[in-house]
Design a protein around this motif. Sequence first.
Motif, short mmCIF file in Angstrom:
data_model
loop_
_atom_site.label_atom_id
_atom_site.label_comp_id
_atom_site.label_asym_id
_atom_site.label_seq_id
_atom_site.Cartn_x
_atom_site.Cartn_y
_atom_site.Cartn_z
N GLN A 429 0.83 -1.21 0.00
CA GLN A 429 0.00 0.00 0.00
C GLN A 429 0.86 1.25 0.00
O GLN A 429 0.56 2.24 -0.70
CB GLN A 429 -0.94 -0.01 1.21
CG GLN A 429 -1.93 1.15 1.22
CD GLN A 429 -2.92 1.04 2.35
OE1 GLN A 429 -2.78 0.20 3.24
NE2 GLN A 429 -3.94 1.89 2.33
N GLU A 430 1.95 1.23 0.75
CA GLU A 430 2.82 2.40 0.85
C GLU A 430 3.46 2.75 -0.47
O GLU A 430 3.56 3.93 -0.83
CB GLU A 430 3.90 2.13 1.91
CG GLU A 430 4.87 3.29 2.10
CD GLU A 430 5.96 2.94 3.09
OE1 GLU A 430 6.97 3.68 3.13
OE2 GLU A 430 5.83 1.94 3.82
N VAL A 431 3.90 1.74 -1.22
CA VAL A 431 4.61 2.00 -2.49
C VAL A 431 3.67 1.99 -3.69
O VAL A 431 4.09 2.26 -4.81
CB VAL A 431 5.74 0.98 -2.70
CG1 VAL A 431 6.75 1.06 -1.57
CG2 VAL A 431 5.21 -0.44 -2.86
N GLY A 432 2.40 1.67 -3.48
CA GLY A 432 1.42 1.70 -4.56
C GLY A 432 1.53 0.55 -5.53
O GLY A 432 1.20 0.70 -6.71
N VAL A 433 1.98 -0.59 -5.06
CA VAL A 433 2.10 -1.78 -5.91
C VAL A 433 1.35 -2.92 -5.23
O VAL A 433 1.74 -3.38 -4.14
CB VAL A 433 3.58 -2.19 -6.13
CG1 VAL A 433 3.64 -3.50 -6.91
CG2 VAL A 433 4.32 -1.09 -6.87
#
Length: 502
Positions: A429-433
């Motif tokens: 979630q943090e890196v958007g992957v």
Amino acid sequence: MSDIVVWHRADLRSVDNPALAAAAEDGNPAPVFVFDPQFYSPDKLACDARIRFVHESLCDLRRQYRDRGGDLALLHGDPREIIPSLTDRGYEVYYNRGVTARYGRQRDRVLFDRDGVTVFEDDGIVRPGERHRNGTVAADTREDWREQCEAYFQSRPHPRPESLPDNPIESTTTIGAIEDRYDVFPSKSDVPEGGTTAGRERLSRFIDRLADYPAVISPPAAAEQRSSRLSPYLAIGALSPRQIYQRVQDVPDSRGTSMFVSRLFWNRHYTQKLADWPGWTERAVNPVMHGLFQDEHDPDLVAAWKRGETGFPMVDAAMRALVETGYLNFRMRAMVASFFVYVLREWWKRGADFMYYHLIDADPAINYTQWQSQANLTGVHPVRVYDPAKQLREYDPDGAFVRTYVPELRSIPDAYLAEPAKMDAATQQEVGVEIGTTYLYPIVDYQRRAEAARERYAALADRATEALADPRIRRRGSFSNRERSDSDARGADEQASLSEFT
């Protein structure tokens, strides 16, 4: 003096061209190139970018001839019809033999012994005349092979004629007309410019950084930018191996120099293999391995491998680089071939043909013999199952290669780049992957399949070794008679010494 047709094939150069030099001594050279429709057919094994590279090389060759008063005649049609038509008109035809397989071998067999045709063979390859019915040489070509190959490299290159007369052969087409006729529209990026001139310039730039060669040969991002990238020029003969070898002799000796020279010997070594047995491109050299995995085809797995959507970042980056640029360094070629055969359990030839189609430097002698070696269809090579995660950690630790070709992974921390599926939900979630959406889960269980491959090959090992006791099979593979050396177990990018090319 009589006009002598010089038929250019995979020798698109005017220096160190035996047929051209002989024609200049014996008469007036009349150079021609024949655009063969077979090369452009719908089932061709050449991408448009490689075709354009050949066309650029022809433009450069034509300039070389015109600068000396002559010209290169461009003809279109089946060489098996065009060459006899020239001999019927009274022309002698000279050409350099080369080493071919499949269609090229069939074509040459028709023309090789024809009256009025003279063939030249000054390329460092041993060609005994006697062969078995399956095409395998009936003599051991490995005896004194290193010595004769060194003699080729060190002998004087054939000079280019200083001047040429008008070419009496009229062109029947143009390069533009050929590209329009066959809809040649390259879509790859960063493809080198074709031609002897471009090849010489690239060689000069590479020689200036030859000492750095050992450090750039294995990391794919470094190899892409800083290795020699001379293989396309060798593949279509814009430069000869001898020209490159002798140019390198002017460079101070270093580990990089010796490693690069050994690659030139590799080039001749694998070409000798195809000369010894043209079947390398079609079927397993060891009969015990014939048809291995052929009936276990999974089209979905193959399609994912071709698209670079396997869920293994290093494999995906390599496959996308191949399709987008037509280039992969040797280690990445070995890795994706290993993955295709051992891990996906696919028939080697489907993968080898796909790679051959996309490579700008496609050379049947190197592509197909290397695929068979990596898949141990020889029965003498180790079962080396490359771990894509390990390859990334060792050769792309900062992710320069993977992030270039798999942009959906650019934001992933280095720690997870080799195996993105191991990211926890919070990091995703943090890196958007999101694994499974933004990027795939691995399409197979690597560890389980790698171990199964080792077990399967182990079960075949005794029979494969027994098959190699037949001298005809050993000659088919162009293997030496000695036992496997320690070099067989080395990494794929380690360089062989000259004593090992026997």
